[in-house]
Design a protein around this motif. Structure first.
Motif, PDB file in Angstrom:
ATOM      1  N   ALA A   1       0.828  -1.214   0.000  1.00 44.67           N
ATOM      2  CA  ALA A   1       0.000   0.000   0.000  1.00 44.67           C
ATOM      3  C   ALA A   1       0.860   1.262   0.000  1.00 44.67           C
ATOM      4  O   ALA A   1       0.549   2.246  -0.678  1.00 44.67           O
ATOM      5  CB  ALA A   1      -0.939   0.000   1.204  1.00 44.67           C
ATOM      6  N   ALA A   2       1.970   1.236   0.755  1.00 42.49           N
ATOM      7  CA  ALA A   2       2.854   2.397   0.818  1.00 42.49           C
ATOM      8  C   ALA A   2       3.577   2.613  -0.505  1.00 42.49           C
ATOM      9  O   ALA A   2       3.719   3.754  -0.983  1.00 42.49           O
ATOM     10  CB  ALA A   2       3.867   2.222   1.943  1.00 42.49           C
ATOM     11  N   LEU A   3       4.037   1.520  -1.127  1.00 42.44           N
ATOM     12  CA  LEU A   3       4.709   1.632  -2.416  1.00 42.44           C
ATOM     13  C   LEU A   3       3.731   2.111  -3.497  1.00 42.44           C
ATOM     14  O   LEU A   3       4.063   2.956  -4.328  1.00 42.44           O
ATOM     15  CB  LEU A   3       5.326   0.286  -2.807  1.00 42.44           C
ATOM     16  CG  LEU A   3       6.144   0.247  -4.095  1.00 42.44           C
ATOM     17  CD1 LEU A   3       7.216   1.323  -4.111  1.00 42.44           C
ATOM     18  CD2 LEU A   3       6.785  -1.136  -4.269  1.00 42.44           C
ATOM     19  N   ALA A   4       2.506   1.593  -3.454  1.00 42.05           N
ATOM     20  CA  ALA A   4       1.477   2.020  -4.408  1.00 42.05           C
ATOM     21  C   ALA A   4       1.190   3.514  -4.264  1.00 42.05           C
ATOM     22  O   ALA A   4       1.022   4.227  -5.265  1.00 42.05           O
ATOM     23  CB  ALA A   4       0.200   1.210  -4.206  1.00 42.05           C
ATOM     24  N   GLU A   5       1.152   3.984  -3.018  1.00 40.84           N
ATOM     25  CA  GLU A   5       0.880   5.404  -2.771  1.00 40.84           C
ATOM     26  C   GLU A   5       1.975   6.285  -3.384  1.00 40.84           C
ATOM     27  O   GLU A   5       1.691   7.361  -3.919  1.00 40.84           O
ATOM     28  CB  GLU A   5       0.783   5.647  -1.256  1.00 40.84           C
ATOM     29  CG  GLU A   5       0.300   7.042  -0.880  1.00 40.84           C
ATOM     30  CD  GLU A   5      -1.133   7.311  -1.297  1.00 40.84           C
ATOM     31  OE1 GLU A   5      -1.484   8.493  -1.452  1.00 40.84           O
ATOM     32  OE2 GLU A   5      -1.906   6.334  -1.473  1.00 40.84           O
TER      33      GLU A   5
ATOM     34  N   PRO B   1       3.905 -12.713  -7.242  1.00 39.44           N
ATOM     35  CA  PRO B   1       2.574 -12.478  -6.658  1.00 39.44           C
ATOM     36  C   PRO B   1       2.478 -11.118  -5.965  1.00 39.44           C
ATOM     37  O   PRO B   1       1.432 -10.459  -6.023  1.00 39.44           O
ATOM     38  CB  PRO B   1       2.421 -13.629  -5.659  1.00 39.44           C
ATOM     39  CG  PRO B   1       3.290 -14.715  -6.207  1.00 39.44           C
ATOM     40  CD  PRO B   1       4.479 -13.993  -6.786  1.00 39.44           C
ATOM     41  N   ARG B   2       3.555 -10.695  -5.324  1.00 40.74           N
ATOM     42  CA  ARG B   2       3.562  -9.388  -4.671  1.00 40.74           C
ATOM     43  C   ARG B   2       3.512  -8.274  -5.716  1.00 40.74           C
ATOM     44  O   ARG B   2       2.869  -7.235  -5.512  1.00 40.74           O
ATOM     45  CB  ARG B   2       4.819  -9.250  -3.803  1.00 40.74           C
ATOM     46  CG  ARG B   2       4.815  -8.026  -2.880  1.00 40.74           C
ATOM     47  CD  ARG B   2       6.068  -8.028  -2.013  1.00 40.74           C
ATOM     48  NE  ARG B   2       6.106  -6.929  -1.072  1.00 40.74           N
ATOM     49  CZ  ARG B   2       5.602  -6.960   0.153  1.00 40.74           C
ATOM     50  NH1 ARG B   2       4.999  -8.066   0.579  1.00 40.74           N
ATOM     51  NH2 ARG B   2       5.685  -5.934   0.953  1.00 40.74           N
ATOM     52  N   MET B   3       4.167  -8.490  -6.852  1.00 43.34           N
ATOM     53  CA  MET B   3       4.119  -7.496  -7.913  1.00 43.34           C
ATOM     54  C   MET B   3       2.706  -7.353  -8.469  1.00 43.34           C
ATOM     55  O   MET B   3       2.226  -6.246  -8.741  1.00 43.34           O
ATOM     56  CB  MET B   3       5.094  -7.851  -9.036  1.00 43.34           C
ATOM     57  CG  MET B   3       5.226  -6.746 -10.073  1.00 43.34           C
ATOM     58  SD  MET B   3       6.369  -7.154 -11.397  1.00 43.34           S
ATOM     59  CE  MET B   3       7.881  -7.307 -10.468  1.00 43.34           C
ATOM     60  N   VAL B   4       2.013  -8.469  -8.638  1.00 43.78           N
ATOM     61  CA  VAL B   4       0.628  -8.418  -9.095  1.00 43.78           C
ATOM     62  C   VAL B   4      -0.227  -7.650  -8.091  1.00 43.78           C
ATOM     63  O   VAL B   4      -1.078  -6.829  -8.476  1.00 43.78           O
ATOM     64  CB  VAL B   4       0.072  -9.843  -9.319  1.00 43.78           C
ATOM     65  CG1 VAL B   4      -1.433  -9.799  -9.565  1.00 43.78           C
ATOM     66  CG2 VAL B   4       0.782 -10.504 -10.496  1.00 43.78           C
TER      67      VAL B   4
ATOM     68  N   LEU C   1       0.759  -5.281  -6.186  1.00 43.51           N
ATOM     69  CA  LEU C   1       1.101  -3.869  -6.351  1.00 43.51           C
ATOM     70  C   LEU C   1       0.418  -3.276  -7.585  1.00 43.51           C
ATOM     71  O   LEU C   1      -0.155  -2.179  -7.524  1.00 43.51           O
ATOM     72  CB  LEU C   1       2.619  -3.729  -6.468  1.00 43.51           C
ATOM     73  CG  LEU C   1       3.154  -2.332  -6.765  1.00 43.51           C
ATOM     74  CD1 LEU C   1       2.815  -1.354  -5.644  1.00 43.51           C
ATOM     75  CD2 LEU C   1       4.678  -2.389  -6.983  1.00 43.51           C
ATOM     76  N   LEU C   2       0.452  -3.990  -8.684  1.00 47.29           N
ATOM     77  CA  LEU C   2      -0.172  -3.505  -9.921  1.00 47.29           C
ATOM     78  C   LEU C   2      -1.677  -3.321  -9.737  1.00 47.29           C
ATOM     79  O   LEU C   2      -2.258  -2.338 -10.212  1.00 47.29           O
ATOM     80  CB  LEU C   2       0.111  -4.483 -11.063  1.00 47.29           C
ATOM     81  CG  LEU C   2       1.570  -4.558 -11.517  1.00 47.29           C
ATOM     82  CD1 LEU C   2       1.814  -5.853 -12.279  1.00 47.29           C
ATOM     83  CD2 LEU C   2       1.932  -3.363 -12.380  1.00 47.29           C
ATOM     84  N   GLU C   3      -2.299  -4.259  -9.045  1.00 48.61           N
ATOM     85  CA  GLU C   3      -3.740  -4.153  -8.801  1.00 48.61           C
ATOM     86  C   GLU C   3      -4.050  -2.994  -7.858  1.00 48.61           C
ATOM     87  O   GLU C   3      -5.073  -2.318  -8.015  1.00 48.61           O
ATOM     88  CB  GLU C   3      -4.266  -5.468  -8.237  1.00 48.61           C
ATOM     89  CG  GLU C   3      -4.275  -6.595  -9.258  1.00 48.61           C
ATOM     90  CD  GLU C   3      -4.729  -7.922  -8.675  1.00 48.61           C
ATOM     91  OE1 GLU C   3      -4.654  -8.083  -7.428  1.00 48.61           O
ATOM     92  OE2 GLU C   3      -5.144  -8.813  -9.453  1.00 48.61           O
ATOM     93  N   ALA C   4      -3.157  -2.745  -6.902  1.00 47.12           N
ATOM     94  CA  ALA C   4      -3.369  -1.648  -5.954  1.00 47.12           C
ATOM     95  C   ALA C   4      -3.301  -0.296  -6.658  1.00 47.12           C
ATOM     96  O   ALA C   4      -4.090   0.611  -6.364  1.00 47.12           O
ATOM     97  CB  ALA C   4      -2.335  -1.711  -4.833  1.00 47.12           C
TER      98      ALA C   4
ATOM     99  N   LEU D   1       1.012   1.753 -15.838  1.00 52.99           N
ATOM    100  CA  LEU D   1       1.943   0.979 -15.020  1.00 52.99           C
ATOM    101  C   LEU D   1       1.790  -0.483 -15.409  1.00 52.99           C
ATOM    102  O   LEU D   1       0.693  -1.045 -15.354  1.00 52.99           O
ATOM    103  CB  LEU D   1       1.647   1.149 -13.532  1.00 52.99           C
ATOM    104  CG  LEU D   1       2.561   0.363 -12.583  1.00 52.99           C
ATOM    105  CD1 LEU D   1       3.980   0.911 -12.614  1.00 52.99           C
ATOM    106  CD2 LEU D   1       2.009   0.390 -11.158  1.00 52.99           C
ATOM    107  N   GLY D   2       2.887  -1.093 -15.826  1.00 51.61           N
ATOM    108  CA  GLY D   2       2.843  -2.491 -16.231  1.00 51.61           C
ATOM    109  C   GLY D   2       4.121  -3.200 -15.836  1.00 51.61           C
ATOM    110  O   GLY D   2       4.846  -2.767 -14.940  1.00 51.61           O
ATOM    111  N   VAL D   3       4.396  -4.301 -16.526  1.00 54.35           N
ATOM    112  CA  VAL D   3       5.526  -5.162 -16.183  1.00 54.35           C
ATOM    113  C   VAL D   3       6.560  -5.158 -17.295  1.00 54.35           C
ATOM    114  O   VAL D   3       6.220  -5.251 -18.476  1.00 54.35           O
ATOM    115  CB  VAL D   3       5.050  -6.605 -15.928  1.00 54.35           C
ATOM    116  CG1 VAL D   3       6.222  -7.586 -15.876  1.00 54.35           C
ATOM    117  CG2 VAL D   3       4.263  -6.671 -14.628  1.00 54.35           C
TER     118      VAL D   3
END
Length: 272
Positions: A113-117, A144-147, A149-152, A158-160
């Protein structure tokens, strides 16, 4: 698909950490190398940090690239908000469409959440600059953590940046990583690897080989990305390791490796 040269294809010729050649390749040299290989894109990664070049240099890089028919992309390592802001500005000078950011172990300690912000305003700035941010699956940032983040963040700018082999280090086999990240992919890093058993039976070594000569599922990977835009850049790299014969020997092998890799990539991507 547009084939491109990644600066990590010349890891040893550019120099890294304590291994610095007497005359390192420059960002301008890479344009000549890409043109000679018949490629269409150059992606400068963190081993050739463009923030060490001046604004005039950036404009000159773009002008020369235009003359050679090359598109430019850029990237940085690990997430630092101020650095990402600097690179968006550099990307504007280069007229880049892609800025790659490689997340690694230290980034995994930051809550999603912090990285997404922190990412959201940078993605907005990238959009305003005509650019997308592509997060590379790096050694210790699980897919899975990257996914998550992308969804957040939930933004189509923003992509891969999908690397076919990096996530082995994160306990993921390539087919798992690619299946997870293919729907988000906007940039591809293509390389190959081999797994060689220890002669005494004590484990094995994962090491790079020229494209098409190892175990990376190249054709299958490209099939999983059939939904991606036809002009998506495919950046060529390799894992040529530094051996006991030293830096100069590694440098001497880089050009033959990238030539072999480029020829194979042109065959793999023909008609795609």
């Amino acid at each position: 698909m547009k084939l491109g040269l990644g600066s990590y294809a010349y890891r040893w010729s550019i120099g890294i950490k304590d291994q610095i050649p007497s005359k390192p390749l420059t960002a301008f040299d890479l344009l000549d190398r890409a043109e000679a290989l018949g490629l269409e894109v150059v992606q400068y990664a963190d081993n050739m940090p463009l923030d060490r070049y001046t604004a005039d240099d950036h404009h000159k890089l773009y002008e020369i690239a235009q003359q050679k028919g090359l598109q430019l992309e850029l990237g940085t390592q690990c997430f630092d908000a101020d650095e990402v802001d600097r690179y968006i500005e550099i990307g504007q000078r280069l007229h880049s469409k892609i800025m790659r950011v490689a997340l690694d172990a230290e980034d995994s300690h930051m809550p999603v959440a912090a990285l997404a912000e922190q990412l959201r305003p940078r993605v907005d700035r990238a959009r305003a600059a005509g650019m997308k941010i592509a997060i590379e699956n790096h050694f210790n940032y699980p897919s899975p953590r990257m996914v998550e983040l992308l969804e957040a963040v939930g933004d189509d700018h923003l992509g891969v940046c999908l690397d076919v082999a990096n996530s082995i280090c994160a306990n993921e086999w390539p087919e798992e990583t690619i299946s997870l990240l293919a729907p988000w992919t906007i940039n591809l890093h293509l390389k190959d690897y081999e797994i060689t058993p220890d002669p005494y039976g004590v484990g094995f070594r994962i090491h790079g080989v020229p494209l098409g000569t190892g175990r990376a599922p190249i054709a299958w990977t490209l099939d999983q990305l059939a939904h991606c835009p036809a002009d998506m850049s495919v950046i060529l790299e390799h894992w040529l390791m530094l051996e006991s014969d030293g830096l100069e020997a590694a440098i001497a092998k880089e050009q033959p490796w990238i030539e072999q890799t480029t020829a194979a990539a042109k065959t793999f991507t023909k008609g795609r």
